[in-house]
Design an enzyme around this catalytic site. Structure first.
Site, short mmCIF file in Angstrom:
data_model
loop_
_atom_site.label_atom_id
_atom_site.label_comp_id
_atom_site.label_asym_id
_atom_site.label_seq_id
_atom_site.Cartn_x
_atom_site.Cartn_y
_atom_site.Cartn_z
N SER A 47 0.81 -1.21 0.00
CA SER A 47 0.00 0.00 0.00
C SER A 47 0.85 1.27 0.00
O SER A 47 0.42 2.30 -0.53
CB SER A 47 -0.92 0.00 1.23
N HIS A 246 -1.04 5.26 7.15
CA HIS A 246 -0.40 5.45 5.84
C HIS A 246 -0.10 6.94 5.65
O HIS A 246 -0.81 7.79 6.19
CB HIS A 246 -1.32 4.98 4.70
#
Length: 269
Positions: A47, A246
């Site tokens: 990711s 993230h």
């Protein structure tokens, strides 16, 4: 001097002027420089390679973002992003398969961000944050085992070998991961050592395989969750938010891309 002599000299004089004009013209207007040769670039990984956390997404299934570091690098002169195969949830075996499918003999740059999912760090974060649950210590112990038993290093070495199988000359770049939390944050003691241990393994593999390791820790040092200007997403609504843990757009640009550019990630061998 007679009329005949004058008539004979005029053509020669005119020809000289024409030659001078051509010479001056060629000096004043040089030929345009040839456009730079485009080096094919392939991005692989999880990711963090896809750009998850930086909206909007061009591929919602893999959370591929136009604000991730591969898309930003595509704007560099002489760099052409041939493929961004980054996808949320990918582990090293997925990246090996992607490398064999997307890297070619003409590929000059390959960047890889992978390893976090091999350790199942998401399970650790879910078990240990915000309040440690019954499985927290077991999850931490499992991660520590994978960091020290050589299994992750072996898997990462396999990624490099797959890339090298397809391209003998590519600049292979293995990136690290940021520490997620500001040092003063109460969760820092749980999460940040995971990043440090993972980065140590990745750096060791890079050194042992002739690849390049990109350390992003310094760039993110003042921008973890809980800092005045966080470059990591964290929603208090729940740890299952896909953007959580993230980088945001600033993190990918100023944390990842800037570190990679400064440390030679996009240089062509």
């Amino acid at each position: 001097m007679g009329t005949t002599a004058l008539r004979r000299r005029r053509p020669a004089f005119a020809a000289g002027l024409a030659a001078l004009a051509v010479a001056l013209g060629s000096t004043a207007a040089p030929a345009a420089a040839a456009p730079p040769v485009q080096a094919d670039y392939v991005a692989l990984g999880d990711s963090f390679a896809a750009g998850q956390g930086a909206f909007p997404y061009t591929d919602a299934s893999c959370f591929v973002s136009r604000r991730g570091y591969p898309a930003i690098a595509n704007n560099l002169p002489g760099i052409r992003l041939a493929t961004n195969a980054g996808c949320s949830g990918q582990v090293t075996t997925d990246v090996i398969a992607d490398a064999l499918a997307t890297v070619g003999s003409s590929t000059k740059i390959v960047t890889v961000t992978v390893g976090g999912n091999d350790l199942n760090t998401t399970a650790v974060l879910q078990a240990c944050l915000p309040v440690p649950a019954a499985g927290c210590q077991d999850a931490l112990a499992a991660v520590q085992t994978k960091l020290t038993d050589g299994s992750l290093a072996l898997s990462l070495t396999g990624v490099v070998a797959a890339i090298r199988q397809k391209s003998q000359t590519a600049n292979i770049v293995l990136t690290g991961y940021p520490r997620l939390f500001a040092p003063s944050h109460p969760f820092a003691a749980v999460a940040n050592p995971l990043a440090d241990g993972l980065n140590g393994v990745i750096a060791g593999v890079a050194a042992g395989t002739g690849s390049r390791f990109i350390d992003v820790s310094d760039a993110f040092a003042a921008h973890g969750i809980g800092s005045d200007e966080p470059w990591i997403n964290f929603s208090t609504d729940g740890v299952l938010d896909p953007a959580n843990f993230h980088p945001n757009g600033l993190g990918y640009r100023h944390g990842y891309y800037a570190s990679m550019l400064r440390q030679g990630a996009f240089e062509v061998n």
